[in-house]
Design an enzyme around this catalytic site. Structure first.
Site, PDB file in Angstrom:
ATOM      1  N   GLY A 115       8.626  11.120 -62.103  1.00 55.50           N
ATOM      2  CA  GLY A 115       9.249  12.431 -62.299  1.00 55.50           C
ATOM      3  C   GLY A 115       8.530  13.554 -61.566  1.00 55.50           C
ATOM      4  CD  GLU A 118      12.605  10.880 -60.330  1.00 55.31           C
ATOM      5  OE1 GLU A 118      11.916  10.874 -61.367  1.00 55.31           O
ATOM      6  OE2 GLU A 118      13.677  10.265 -60.222  1.00 55.31           O
ATOM      7  CD  GLU A 138      10.208   6.256 -61.564  1.00 54.90           C
ATOM      8  OE1 GLU A 138       9.891   5.650 -60.508  1.00 54.90           O
ATOM      9  OE2 GLU A 138      10.354   7.482 -61.613  1.00 54.90           O
TER      10      GLU A 138
HETATM   11  N1  CO8 Z   1       2.414  10.211 -69.075  1.00 53.68           N
HETATM   12  C1  CO8 Z   1       1.561  10.420 -70.083  1.00 53.68           C
HETATM   13  N2  CO8 Z   1       0.221  10.403 -69.920  1.00 53.68           N
HETATM   14  C2  CO8 Z   1      -0.253  10.150 -68.688  1.00 53.68           C
HETATM   15  C3  CO8 Z   1       0.596   9.916 -67.594  1.00 53.68           C
HETATM   16  C4  CO8 Z   1       2.001   9.956 -67.819  1.00 53.68           C
HETATM   17  N3  CO8 Z   1       2.888   9.792 -66.843  1.00 53.68           N
HETATM   18  N4  CO8 Z   1      -0.157   9.677 -66.492  1.00 53.68           N
HETATM   19  C5  CO8 Z   1      -1.442   9.778 -66.899  1.00 53.68           C
HETATM   20  N5  CO8 Z   1      -1.503  10.058 -68.219  1.00 53.68           N
HETATM   21  C6  CO8 Z   1      -2.698  10.243 -69.043  1.00 53.68           C
HETATM   22  C7  CO8 Z   1      -3.393   8.922 -69.312  1.00 53.68           C
HETATM   23  O1  CO8 Z   1      -2.785   8.246 -70.395  1.00 53.68           O
HETATM   24  C8  CO8 Z   1      -4.803   9.385 -69.588  1.00 53.68           C
HETATM   25  O2  CO8 Z   1      -4.852   9.866 -70.895  1.00 53.68           O
HETATM   26  P1  CO8 Z   1      -6.112   9.457 -71.861  1.00 53.68           P
HETATM   27  O3  CO8 Z   1      -7.312  10.084 -71.175  1.00 53.68           O
HETATM   28  O4  CO8 Z   1      -5.763  10.111 -73.170  1.00 53.68           O
HETATM   29  O5  CO8 Z   1      -6.157   7.986 -71.893  1.00 53.68           O
HETATM   30  C9  CO8 Z   1      -4.982  10.592 -68.673  1.00 53.68           C
HETATM   31  O6  CO8 Z   1      -3.647  11.023 -68.323  1.00 53.68           O
HETATM   32  C10 CO8 Z   1      -5.708  10.272 -67.380  1.00 53.68           C
HETATM   33  O7  CO8 Z   1      -5.039   9.177 -66.760  1.00 53.68           O
HETATM   34  P2  CO8 Z   1      -5.803   7.830 -66.285  1.00 53.68           P
HETATM   35  O8  CO8 Z   1      -6.999   7.608 -67.122  1.00 53.68           O
HETATM   36  O9  CO8 Z   1      -4.778   6.748 -66.211  1.00 53.68           O
HETATM   37  O10 CO8 Z   1      -6.257   8.301 -64.829  1.00 53.68           O
HETATM   38  P3  CO8 Z   1      -6.556   7.343 -63.580  1.00 53.68           P
HETATM   39  O11 CO8 Z   1      -7.194   8.213 -62.564  1.00 53.68           O
HETATM   40  O12 CO8 Z   1      -7.255   6.108 -64.019  1.00 53.68           O
HETATM   41  O13 CO8 Z   1      -5.094   6.893 -63.050  1.00 53.68           O
HETATM   42  C11 CO8 Z   1      -2.789   7.238 -62.416  1.00 53.68           C
HETATM   43  C12 CO8 Z   1      -4.219   7.849 -62.506  1.00 53.68           C
HETATM   44  C13 CO8 Z   1      -2.785   6.121 -61.369  1.00 53.68           C
HETATM   45  C14 CO8 Z   1      -1.866   8.367 -61.996  1.00 53.68           C
HETATM   46  C15 CO8 Z   1      -2.384   6.681 -63.795  1.00 53.68           C
HETATM   47  O14 CO8 Z   1      -2.625   7.668 -64.780  1.00 53.68           O
HETATM   48  C16 CO8 Z   1      -0.936   6.281 -63.884  1.00 53.68           C
HETATM   49  O15 CO8 Z   1      -0.558   5.254 -63.375  1.00 53.68           O
HETATM   50  N6  CO8 Z   1      -0.112   7.112 -64.565  1.00 53.68           N
HETATM   51  C17 CO8 Z   1       1.275   6.824 -64.779  1.00 53.68           C
HETATM   52  C18 CO8 Z   1       2.077   7.053 -63.549  1.00 53.68           C
HETATM   53  C19 CO8 Z   1       3.520   6.668 -63.772  1.00 53.68           C
HETATM   54  O16 CO8 Z   1       3.856   5.515 -64.013  1.00 53.68           O
HETATM   55  N7  CO8 Z   1       4.399   7.648 -63.658  1.00 53.68           N
HETATM   56  C20 CO8 Z   1       5.809   7.416 -63.784  1.00 53.68           C
HETATM   57  C21 CO8 Z   1       6.245   7.694 -65.175  1.00 53.68           C
HETATM   58  S1  CO8 Z   1       7.920   7.210 -65.397  1.00 53.68           S
HETATM   59  C22 CO8 Z   1       8.802   8.487 -64.787  1.00 53.68           C
HETATM   60  O17 CO8 Z   1       8.304   9.464 -64.302  1.00 53.68           O
HETATM   61  C23 CO8 Z   1      10.262   8.275 -64.902  1.00 53.68           C
HETATM   62  C24 CO8 Z   1      11.045   9.533 -64.698  1.00 53.68           C
HETATM   63  C25 CO8 Z   1      12.451   9.278 -65.046  1.00 53.68           C
HETATM   64  C26 CO8 Z   1      12.676   9.334 -66.512  1.00 53.68           C
HETATM   65  C27 CO8 Z   1      14.095   9.122 -66.787  1.00 53.68           C
HETATM   66  C28 CO8 Z   1      14.518   9.640 -68.128  1.00 53.68           C
HETATM   67  C29 CO8 Z   1      14.099   8.799 -69.295  1.00 53.68           C
END
Ligand code: CO8
Length: 265
Positions: A115, A118, A138
């Protein structure tokens, strides 16, 4: 314009409004509150109080992320109907950015995933820092993009590249994003990027506001149409430009070798 929001910070410097997504603890993930705040911001810009705003920059707080996607924690338990509503809300937000009469630039620092990318693609164009990372991950979650990537990514990078990015969930760096046309320019630091973006906004603000608004509306309306239909849209909008005060001011000033003083009408 002076407004405060829960999850975004607004910094207004004259005609330029900079919106900072501010949830560093979750890498600026787009929770429903962020979407609500951004939606409210767009409404505020369109209100009489927002009339002074001539361009918008959207960026993420800190160095690590623009936005790491939708908030996965919030999304995890959604039913299909709730997910459709969530998708609709964000799609409406990006549409409203595209329908604003003023330019909106995304300034991507760090991660722009799912997102986040996006949202950036809903802006008119994207500047990035060298550490920026882009992707539609995703499929890693058993999901597909829901905030517009299946439509806007192919427009920007072509169908085959968009399919490869969406099917693999692969993350690409700023240089590759630049090479495939996803971002317009790459900068060494966040400050350099924001300075360059502000300069581009000032450059645009020096042009006819009526013409810029007409150009934005026309490019948006013609995008994706077959050539012949797109040309009809352009023809109509070109005609309409001749009905504006700015067109008279601009053409007269050119012939008189003077600087035009546009009124935006
Ligand atoms: N949502 C919620 N929390 C998140 C997200 C997220 N997208 N990304 C990171 N965080 C949080 C982590 O949970 C973590 O929290 P905590 O410290 O409490 O554990 C904190 O942020 C730091 O993240 P990381 O420890 O994971 O940091 P890294 O440097 O190790 O990794 C990354 C960074 C690679 C970016 C990793 O955080 C990651 O892969 N994040 C998710 C990325 C992802 O998959 N994004 C796509 C989400 S789906 C989406 O966007 C779909 C949109 C369409 C929706 C349609 C309608 C329903």
């Amino acid at each position: 314009m002076e407004k405060t929001y829960e999850t975004i910070q607004l910094e207004c410097l004259g005609e330029l409004a900079t919106v900072v997504i501010n949830r560093p603890e979750a890498l600026n993930a787009l929770s429903t509150q962020v979407v609500a705040d951004l939606t409210q911001f767009v409404a505020d810009v369109q209100s009489p109080e927002g009339a002074e705003v001539r361009s918008i920059l959207i960026t993420g707080s800190g160095e690590k992320a623009f936005a790491a996607g939708a908030d996965i924690r919030q999304m995890a338990d959604m039913t299909p109907a709730q997910a459709r509503d969530y998708s609709a809300g964000m799609q409406e937000l990006t549409r409203s950015l595209e329908q604003l009469a003023i330019p909106v630039m995304a300034c991507v620092n760090g991660f722009a995933l799912g997102g986040g990318l996006e949202l950036a693609m809903g802006c008119d164009f994207i500047y990035a820092t060298a550490n920026a990372k882009f992707g539609q991950p995703e499929v890693n979650l058993g999901l597909i993009p829901g905030f517009g990537a299946t439509v806007r990514l192919p427009h920007l990078v072509g169908l085959a590249r968009a399919k490869e990015l969406i099917y693999t969930g692969r993350t690409i760096g700023a240089e590759e994003a630049y090479r495939i046309g996803l971002v317009n320019a790459v900068f060494d630091s966040k400050d350099d990027m924001l300075d360059a973006a502000a300069a581009t906004c000032r450059e645009i603000a020096g042009k006819s506001p009526a013409a810029v608004a007409n150009a934005k509306r026309t490019v948006d309306a013609a995008a994706g149409l077959p050539t012949a239909e797109g040309l009809l849209v352009e023809r109509k909008a070109f005609g309409a430009a001749f009905g504006t005060e700015d067109a008279r001011i601009g053409t007269k000033a050119f012939l008189a070798k003077e600087k035009p003083e546009f009124t935006g009408k």
